[in-house]
Design a protein around this motif. Structure first.
Motif, PDB file in Angstrom:
ATOM      1  N   LEU A  11      11.557   1.985   7.702  1.00  7.58           N
ATOM      2  CA  LEU A  11      10.987   2.596   6.482  1.00  7.58           C
ATOM      3  C   LEU A  11      12.114   2.101   5.350  1.00  7.58           C
ATOM      4  O   LEU A  11      11.571   1.994   4.268  1.00  7.58           O
ATOM      5  CB  LEU A  11      10.899   4.119   6.520  1.00  7.58           C
ATOM      6  N   VAL A  12      13.393   2.170   5.667  1.00  3.77           N
ATOM      7  CA  VAL A  12      14.420   2.024   4.627  1.00  3.77           C
ATOM      8  C   VAL A  12      14.296   0.900   3.876  1.00  3.77           C
ATOM      9  O   VAL A  12      14.270   0.548   2.847  1.00  3.77           O
ATOM     10  CB  VAL A  12      15.626   2.053   5.207  1.00  3.77           C
ATOM     11  N   GLY A  13      14.092  -0.314   4.639  1.00  7.95           N
ATOM     12  CA  GLY A  13      13.896  -1.654   4.149  1.00  7.95           C
ATOM     13  C   GLY A  13      12.581  -2.105   3.537  1.00  7.95           C
ATOM     14  O   GLY A  13      12.498  -2.355   2.502  1.00  7.95           O
ATOM     15  N   MET A  14      11.449  -1.355   4.053  1.00 11.83           N
ATOM     16  CA  MET A  14      10.085  -1.638   3.636  1.00 11.83           C
ATOM     17  C   MET A  14      10.016  -0.801   2.245  1.00 11.83           C
ATOM     18  O   MET A  14       9.529  -1.482   1.103  1.00 11.83           O
ATOM     19  CB  MET A  14       9.069  -0.961   4.607  1.00 11.83           C
ATOM     20  N   LEU A  15      10.503   0.446   2.014  1.00 16.16           N
ATOM     21  CA  LEU A  15      10.222   1.236   0.803  1.00 16.16           C
ATOM     22  C   LEU A  15      11.112   0.512  -0.192  1.00 16.16           C
ATOM     23  O   LEU A  15      10.765   0.384  -1.173  1.00 16.16           O
ATOM     24  CB  LEU A  15      10.436   2.613   1.368  1.00 16.16           C
ATOM     25  N   ALA A  71       0.898  -1.262  -0.088  1.00 14.03           N
ATOM     26  CA  ALA A  71       0.098   0.002   0.085  1.00 14.03           C
ATOM     27  C   ALA A  71       0.903   1.031   0.008  1.00 14.03           C
ATOM     28  O   ALA A  71       0.598   2.265  -0.793  1.00 14.03           O
ATOM     29  CB  ALA A  71      -0.994  -0.090   1.172  1.00 14.03           C
ATOM     30  N   LEU A  72       2.086   1.196   0.748  1.00 10.56           N
ATOM     31  CA  LEU A  72       2.937   2.398   0.746  1.00 10.56           C
ATOM     32  C   LEU A  72       3.422   2.369  -0.753  1.00 10.56           C
ATOM     33  O   LEU A  72       3.575   3.625  -1.006  1.00 10.56           O
ATOM     34  CB  LEU A  72       4.063   2.061   1.560  1.00 10.56           C
ATOM     35  N   ALA A  73       3.820   1.399  -1.395  1.00 10.37           N
ATOM     36  CA  ALA A  73       4.444   1.576  -2.630  1.00 10.37           C
ATOM     37  C   ALA A  73       3.349   2.215  -3.606  1.00 10.37           C
ATOM     38  O   ALA A  73       3.597   3.183  -4.543  1.00 10.37           O
ATOM     39  CB  ALA A  73       4.828   0.304  -3.211  1.00 10.37           C
ATOM     40  N   ARG A  74       1.866   1.981  -3.390  1.00  7.09           N
ATOM     41  CA  ARG A  74       0.904   2.416  -4.331  1.00  7.09           C
ATOM     42  C   ARG A  74       0.752   3.816  -4.003  1.00  7.09           C
ATOM     43  O   ARG A  74       0.457   4.587  -4.767  1.00  7.09           O
ATOM     44  CB  ARG A  74      -0.443   1.583  -4.173  1.00  7.09           C
ATOM     45  N   LEU A  75       1.008   4.265  -2.678  1.00 10.42           N
ATOM     46  CA  LEU A  75       0.901   5.683  -2.262  1.00 10.42           C
ATOM     47  C   LEU A  75       1.960   6.452  -3.101  1.00 10.42           C
ATOM     48  O   LEU A  75       1.502   7.446  -3.717  1.00 10.42           O
ATOM     49  CB  LEU A  75       1.199   5.936  -0.857  1.00 10.42           C
ATOM     50  N   VAL A  76       3.016   5.933  -3.025  1.00 10.66           N
ATOM     51  CA  VAL A  76       4.211   6.615  -3.638  1.00 10.66           C
ATOM     52  C   VAL A  76       4.057   6.757  -5.064  1.00 10.66           C
ATOM     53  O   VAL A  76       4.245   7.781  -5.564  1.00 10.66           O
ATOM     54  CB  VAL A  76       5.673   5.760  -3.194  1.00 10.66           C
ATOM     55  N   THR A  77       3.675   5.693  -5.655  1.00 16.06           N
ATOM     56  CA  THR A  77       3.579   5.616  -7.363  1.00 16.06           C
ATOM     57  C   THR A  77       2.377   6.753  -7.551  1.00 16.06           C
ATOM     58  O   THR A  77       2.688   7.166  -8.715  1.00 16.06           O
ATOM     59  CB  THR A  77       3.516   4.348  -7.806  1.00 16.06           C
ATOM     60  N   LEU A 116       9.523  -0.905  -3.536  1.00 13.78           N
ATOM     61  CA  LEU A 116       9.843  -0.135  -4.781  1.00 13.78           C
ATOM     62  C   LEU A 116      10.619  -0.859  -5.688  1.00 13.78           C
ATOM     63  O   LEU A 116      10.431  -0.815  -7.066  1.00 13.78           O
ATOM     64  CB  LEU A 116      10.157   1.373  -4.530  1.00 13.78           C
ATOM     65  N   THR A 117      11.781  -1.788  -5.305  1.00 14.80           N
ATOM     66  CA  THR A 117      12.316  -2.328  -6.225  1.00 14.80           C
ATOM     67  C   THR A 117      11.863  -3.378  -6.929  1.00 14.80           C
ATOM     68  O   THR A 117      12.353  -4.161  -7.818  1.00 14.80           O
ATOM     69  CB  THR A 117      13.881  -2.686  -5.521  1.00 14.80           C
ATOM     70  N   ALA A 118      10.662  -3.929  -6.225  1.00 20.07           N
ATOM     71  CA  ALA A 118       9.993  -4.907  -6.617  1.00 20.07           C
ATOM     72  C   ALA A 118       9.067  -4.682  -7.721  1.00 20.07           C
ATOM     73  O   ALA A 118       8.402  -5.577  -8.485  1.00 20.07           O
ATOM     74  CB  ALA A 118       9.126  -5.824  -5.591  1.00 20.07           C
TER      75      ALA A 118
END
Ligand SMILES: O=C(O)[C@H](O)[C@@H](O)[C@H](O)[C@H](O)COP(=O)(O)O
Length: 263
Positions: free
Chosen positions: A56-60, A27-33, A64-66
């Protein structure tokens, strides 16, 4: 004075609860994109994001890299705070992002606004403030499209700690701190006027150890406002992304987004 109202209609704050950190991540990745697409499609033609350290470093980075088709060519990445240590030091937030994210996506080097950790802390803050002002020309306060924040168990966010005079900083966009109660002691941090000027601020907080401080920050209580409770964007959105253990003590109304929902 970099003054911005600190008051926000709490009805425009959204508290989003996910079953677990594993479900929060996508969900965080969707928010960012989504915010990146919106910003790049606007007259600004670019996406400015400020990132924080901690979990946050690891999660983000993982999320994002996925993503198969992530295009970061028009991203500007800054740091909400940074520890003044060499980039090779495991305590360097930039160093962690460099290894886990920045080296793996197509963000141009010119799009990364990092501190110069070889400078003394005061000059380091001035130098970082200058980099921000060059990257946000014509803006007295840099207005980031998205700031991603964490919160410590003491209610700190960025390197803004409870009862610290930096909470009252109203002139600078970036401040040095030499007495951080959480090591390492020397850091630079965005100030509250910059945080509260962002178009969107999203906290990410997970785990049961955050439950009691989250209750105090989100529902109020005795004593002065904790730093995280002072994040009240004057015009922008405020999102809190939590997992169920972190949200366990809350009684306020929360949203539980369906899997895959857009935020
Ligand atoms: O520089 C730091 O010391 C960290 O960046 C710190 O401020 C972190 O963001 C919070 O403690 C939340 O961390 P977690 O998300 O890991 O709980």
């Amino acid at each position: 004075m970099l003054t911005l109202s600190n008051k926000k209609d709490m009805s425009s704050r959204r508290v989003l609860v996910f079953p677990s950190a594993a479900e929060l991540g996508p969900a965080l990745a969707r928010l960012v994109t989504a915010r990146a697409d919106q910003a790049c499609g606007s007259a600004r033609g670019r996406f400015s994001i400020g990132v924080s350290g901690g979990s946050l470093v690891g999660m983000l980075s993982k999320e994002l890299t996925a993503l198969p088709n992530l295009d970061c060519s028009r991203w500007v990445v800054g740091f909400c705070d940074e520890r003044v240590v060499p980039f090779s030091d495991p305590e360097s937030t930039y160093g962690l992002y460099k290894d886990q994210l920045l080296s793996k996506v197509n963000i141009p080097e010119s799009g990364v606004l990092a501190i110069n950790p070889t400078l003394p802390v005061q000059e380091c803050a001035e130098d970082y403030a200058r980099k921000l002002s060059e990257s946000f020309p014509g803006e007295a306060i840099p207005v980031f499209d998205l700031l991603l924040l964490g919160m410590g168990p003491d209610g700190h966010t960025c390197s803004l700690f409870p009862d610290h005079p930096l909470l009252e900083e109203s002139q600078k966009t970036v401040a040095p701190i030499s007495d951080s109660p959480k090591p390492p002691p020397q850091r630079v941090t965005l100030t509250l006027p910059v945080v509260n000027a962002a178009r969107c601020v999203a906290f990410v907080s997970t785990g049961g150890s955050k439950a009691s401080v989250l209750k105090r920050v989100l529902e109020g209580g005795e004593g002065p406002l904790l730093p995280a409770a002072r994040v009240t964007p004057s015009k922008g959105e405020l999102l809190w992304l939590l997992d169920e253990p972190a949200a366990a003590s809350l009684t306020l109304q929360v949203e539980r987004p369906a899997s895959g929902a857009h935020l």
